[in-house]
Design a protein around this motif. Structure first.
Motif, PDB file in Angstrom:
ATOM      1  N   ASP A 190      -2.240   7.459  -1.827  1.00  0.00           N
ATOM      2  CA  ASP A 190      -3.644   7.424  -1.380  1.00  0.00           C
ATOM      3  C   ASP A 190      -4.097   8.770  -0.811  1.00  0.00           C
ATOM      4  OD1 ASP A 190      -3.798   4.787  -2.117  1.00  0.00           O
ATOM      5  OD2 ASP A 190      -3.527   3.987  -0.083  1.00  0.00           O
ATOM      6  N   ASP A 210       0.839  -1.194   0.000  1.00  0.00           N
ATOM      7  CA  ASP A 210       0.000   0.000   0.000  1.00  0.00           C
ATOM      8  C   ASP A 210       0.876   1.247   0.000  1.00  0.00           C
ATOM      9  OD1 ASP A 210      -2.297  -1.536   0.121  1.00  0.00           O
ATOM     10  OD2 ASP A 210      -2.316  -1.558   2.318  1.00  0.00           O
ATOM     11  N   TRP A 227       0.696   4.897   1.065  1.00  0.00           N
ATOM     12  CA  TRP A 227      -0.057   5.897   1.811  1.00  0.00           C
ATOM     13  C   TRP A 227       0.034   7.260   1.153  1.00  0.00           C
ATOM     14  CZ3 TRP A 227       0.621  10.526   4.254  1.00  0.00           C
ATOM     15  CH2 TRP A 227      -0.357  10.911   5.177  1.00  0.00           C
TER      16      TRP A 227
END
Length: 354
Positions: free
Chosen positions: A238, A233, A235
């Motif tokens: 995002d 992922d 961050w």
């Protein structure tokens, strides 16, 4: 650690201590930062050893590529030995601290211009000076365990080791967020910042080394195919929308107010983080970051040394290291009460300008 590493003849460089160990591993020159209790923090003997051995291997035809990692399980490197630097400054030896930075930046410049593949195993903690001995190489390998940061504003300093060269060129304003907050990010975030090249599993180190022994010039894309690219992922990506909206411009106080006023909880959390940092450090860091956009790595390192001289005489650096690493009360008493109180003249003075 790689299982095959136990069979290598690890040894210090001639005339140097065991702060760094070296071994020849087929065509690879292996470098191991060896202060695991300090998460391999870079003290002056470490820096002198690296400058010596990396310089020698650059001219050694038997070494096709260099691979650097860190001893212990916690990470590659937690940064410079700032506690020792604080001691030098408190005892009136500011020149000793500046000499340390000059030598450290010489290592960073050597890594950035290294004539052979320079591979960094960036597993675990990679912070501050650890970024300087890894991200400037030709191949940075991060894992799901990577915690990368330029955390200097926490201790009243600024992101040095030409880390601002990367952060000033990162997409949008994600580099600005990382520089001002000092908050650690993961392996996928390191790729987004262009401070690393490939994300692999931490368990794949043996496979990575085997691939590099077979072909020391193997690029990141091919290495990813051989050992398996991971997809963690990110961050920073995002959260690009509020980051890009809030961190624009050259006014650190205005950035802080935009973060505070934003509806997103993450933006408000970032505001609280920055407000707790040294106001002087945050203001100078933003100015240095914007200037770094048009500089080469070498020019950013020159700027870092100018700033280092200024920070060696500013009370926030001594106080920040005290609060974070000496007394560990996490309650620094900064010179200024807020970013709005930092005069523009003081920021320019850090760059030797009036």
């Amino acid at each position: 650690m790689s299982k095959s590493d136990d069979l290598l003849p690890w040894a210090p460089a001639p005339g140097h201590g065991d702060e760094v160990l070296y071994a020849v591993d087929g065509p690879l020159g292996r470098v191991r930062l060896n202060r695991p209790r300090a998460i391999n923090a870079l003290d002056r003997p470490t820096i002198d050893s690296l400058l010596d051995r990396l310089g020698a291997w650059a001219a050694d035809d038997a070494i096709a590529a260099v691979v650097i990692d860190g001893a212990g399980e916690r990470g590659l490197c937690a940064g410079g030995d700032v506690r020792a630097l604080r001691t030098s400054i408190v005892e009136g030896r500011q020149d000793e601290a500046v000499d340390y930075w000059r030598a450290e930046y010489a290592v960073n410049a050597l890594v950035a211009s290294y004539p052979k593949p320079y591979v960094a195993w960036m597993d675990g903690i990679v912070m501050g000076g650890g970024v300087g001995v890894s991200a400037h190489g030709s191949l940075g390998i991060v894992t799901e365990r990577t915690q990368l940061a330029m955390p200097e504003t926490i201790i009243g300093f600024f992101p040095d080791v030409a880390g601002l060269w990367f952060l000033s060129r990162s997409p949008g304003e994600i580099g600005t967020h990382v520089a001002l907050t000092g908050t650690p990010v993961g392996g996928a975030d390191a790729l987004a910042l262009d401070m690393a090249d490939v994300l692999v599993a931490s368990s794949s180190k043996d496979a990575v080394l085997a691939a590099l022994r077979q072909d020391p010039t193997r690029p990141a894309s091919e290495l990813a195919q051989v050992v398996g690219q991971q997809h963690g992922d990110c961050w920073l990506e995002d959260n690009r929308s509020w980051i890009d909206e809030c961190y624009v411009g050259d006014d650190a106080a205005a950035i802080l107010e935009r973060l505070r006023a934003h509806a997103t909880p993450e933006a408000q959390e970032a505001a609280g983080t920055i407000a707790a940092r040294s106001p002087h450090s945050v203001a100078v860091t933003l100015e240095a970051l914007r200037r770094a956009r048009t500089m080469t790595v070498e020019q950013v390192l020159e700027q870092d040394l100018v700033l280092g001289r200024a920070f060696a005489t500013h009370p926030d650096f001594v106080e920040g290291v005290r609060a974070q690493l000496v007394d560990k009360d996490r309650s620094p008493r900064w010179m200024h009460g807020s970013l709005a109180e930092v005069p523009r003249e003081e920021v320019l003075a850090a760059f030797g300008e009036r």
